[in-house]
Design an enzyme around this catalytic site. Structure first.
Site, PDB file in Angstrom:
ATOM      1  N   PRO A   2       0.845  -1.206   0.000  1.00 43.68           N
ATOM      2  CG  PRO A   2      -0.036  -1.063   2.158  1.00 43.68           C
ATOM      3  CD  PRO A   2       0.748  -1.960   1.250  1.00 43.68           C
ATOM      4  CD  GLU A   3       2.767   3.960  -3.448  1.00 47.37           C
ATOM      5  OE1 GLU A   3       3.326   4.888  -2.831  1.00 47.37           O
ATOM      6  OE2 GLU A   3       3.359   3.250  -4.280  1.00 47.37           O
ATOM      7  CE  LYS A  61       4.747   3.441   1.043  1.00 49.59           C
ATOM      8  NZ  LYS A  61       5.289   2.615  -0.050  1.00 49.59           N
ATOM      9  CG  HIS A 112      -7.154 -15.326   3.378  1.00 50.17           C
ATOM     10  ND1 HIS A 112      -6.524 -16.528   3.231  1.00 50.17           N
ATOM     11  CD2 HIS A 112      -7.781 -15.074   2.198  1.00 50.17           C
ATOM     12  CE1 HIS A 112      -6.743 -16.997   2.002  1.00 50.17           C
ATOM     13  NE2 HIS A 112      -7.497 -16.131   1.359  1.00 50.17           N
ATOM     14  NE  ARG A 140       1.085 -12.449  -2.045  1.00 50.21           N
ATOM     15  CZ  ARG A 140       1.749 -11.783  -2.982  1.00 50.21           C
ATOM     16  NH1 ARG A 140       1.227 -10.672  -3.471  1.00 50.21           N
ATOM     17  NH2 ARG A 140       2.899 -12.205  -3.427  1.00 50.21           N
ATOM     18  NE  ARG A 197      21.659  11.192   2.739  1.00 49.16           N
ATOM     19  CZ  ARG A 197      20.668  10.395   3.174  1.00 49.16           C
ATOM     20  NH1 ARG A 197      20.105   9.570   2.338  1.00 49.16           N
ATOM     21  NH2 ARG A 197      20.300  10.424   4.428  1.00 49.16           N
ATOM     22  NE  ARG A 315      11.095   0.487  -6.817  1.00 51.35           N
ATOM     23  CZ  ARG A 315      10.674   0.892  -5.639  1.00 51.35           C
ATOM     24  NH1 ARG A 315       9.477   0.570  -5.218  1.00 51.35           N
ATOM     25  NH2 ARG A 315      11.440   1.636  -4.878  1.00 51.35           N
TER      26      ARG A 315
END
Ligand SMILES: [Zn+2]
Length: 332
Positions: A2-3, A61, A112, A140, A197, A315
């Site tokens: 999930p975002e 998150k 589940h 899962r 950075r 990605r």
């Protein structure tokens, strides 16, 4: 995964239903879903039964519920309710398919269903009797629940976005930076770290130690909105560009939240996971070969403004070649 906006919808939903309620009973149907609780099932339940949910908080998150410990014996490590007891929180890790559902007792069990918490009975003057079960459903089993101790935040601000200002954070989440929706997020701190950075801006946006909660989709959307190429070097980034980018991150996440929040209200229960009901209106992500919506409005639009897809950090990265041009000779 999930975002952030999905997790925030879960947070708001939970806050609405479970805030201030006491956990009367814990039913563990599958111990794999509490495997992150190192001390086992008995300790897990002992910490929860009789505890009261003080808040529902999110940073990035990470999602947790700070608990007031059981007033009387019940927990092992944290029982007693005295001021000397280390504060604890129930962490909810949603993983790939974790859902937290608020349901009336007695409704059929989900296929589940892994953990069930029974909450104290509350008769709301407006809503009537509130649902009494908080169910953790996870197909899962990548997600899970565990009880953990909390530490003071380094900046003295609340641990994350929540309903009450508690300057505490679970140890597991203490290493990650604040997310752009956090009222205590400091752009100055972010920018100072960013400039130190030596990396590309997209990699920096995905670095949870710099700013949390921005996944691949929202990174691409924010870079598109701010007209920034993903490889732009962070050590020479201009303050105005970085500010525009963080604003864009906040913007795209709030827009997703508006859409998701609406669908949540009509669902009554709190549903999450690989949610399909988040109506995302995306400008870059997943739109390979389609015209850039910004360039398409330009009379000078030509075929150079089709969204491109490139592999980056294993990605897909989506961007517009015209409004997010690549560096030329390393200069921006
Ligand atoms: Zn464009």
């Amino acid at each position: 995964m999930p975002e952030l906006p999905e997790v925030e919808v879960v947070r708001r939903g939970l806050a609405r239903w479970v805030l201030g309620r006491t956990i009367d009973d814990v039913d563990i149907l599958d111990v794999r879903s509490i495997r992150r609780h190192g001390l086992g099932a008995e300790d897990f339940a002992g910490n929860l039964v009789g505890a009261r949910v003080l808040d529902v908080v999110r940073r990035g998150k990470f999602l947790w519920m700070p608990l007031a410990p059981p007033a009387e014996a019940g927990g092992t490590a944290t029982s007693g309710g005295t001021s000397g007891v280390a504060p604890v929180a129930l962490m909810a890790h949603l993983g790939m398919s974790g859902q937290l559902l608020v349901k009336d007792a007695g409704l059929p069990e989900e296929k589940h269903l892994r953990v069930r918490l029974t909450l104290s009975a509350v008769d709301d003057p407006d809503a009537g009797p509130l649902p009494q079960e908080l169910r953790f459903v996870d197909q899962r089993i990548f997600g899970g629940l565990f009880v953990t101790s909390m530490v003071s935040t380094t900046d003295g601000h609340p641990g994350g976005l929540g309903e009450s200002p508690l300057p505490l954070i679970p140890v597991e989440a203490s290493h990650i930076a604040r997310d752009p929706l956090d009222p205590a997020f400091s752009f100055d701190d972010f920018f100072a770290k960013l400039r130190r950075r030596r990396t590309g801006i997209k990699r920096a946006l995905l670095d949870q130690g710099l700013v949390s909660g921005i996944g691949n989709i929202y990174a691409d959307e924010a870079l598109w909105a701010a007209k920034v190429h993903y490889a732009r070097p962070t050590d020479v980034m201009r303050r105005a560009d970085a500010l525009r980018l963080i604003d864009a991150c906040r913007d795209v996440m709030l827009r997703a939240l508006d859409a998701g929040g609406t669908s949540f209200d009509s669902l009554y229960v709190n549903v999450n996971g690989s949610s399909g009901y988040f109506e995302r209106s995306l400008n870059a992500y997943g739109r390979e070969g389609e015209p850039c919506t910004r360039c398409a409005a330009d009379p000078l639009f030509d075929s150079l403004s089709l969204i491109r897809r490139e592999m980056f950090m294993n990605r897909s990265s989506f961007s517009c070649p015209r409004c997010q041009p690549k560096p030329r000779n390393g200069r921006w």
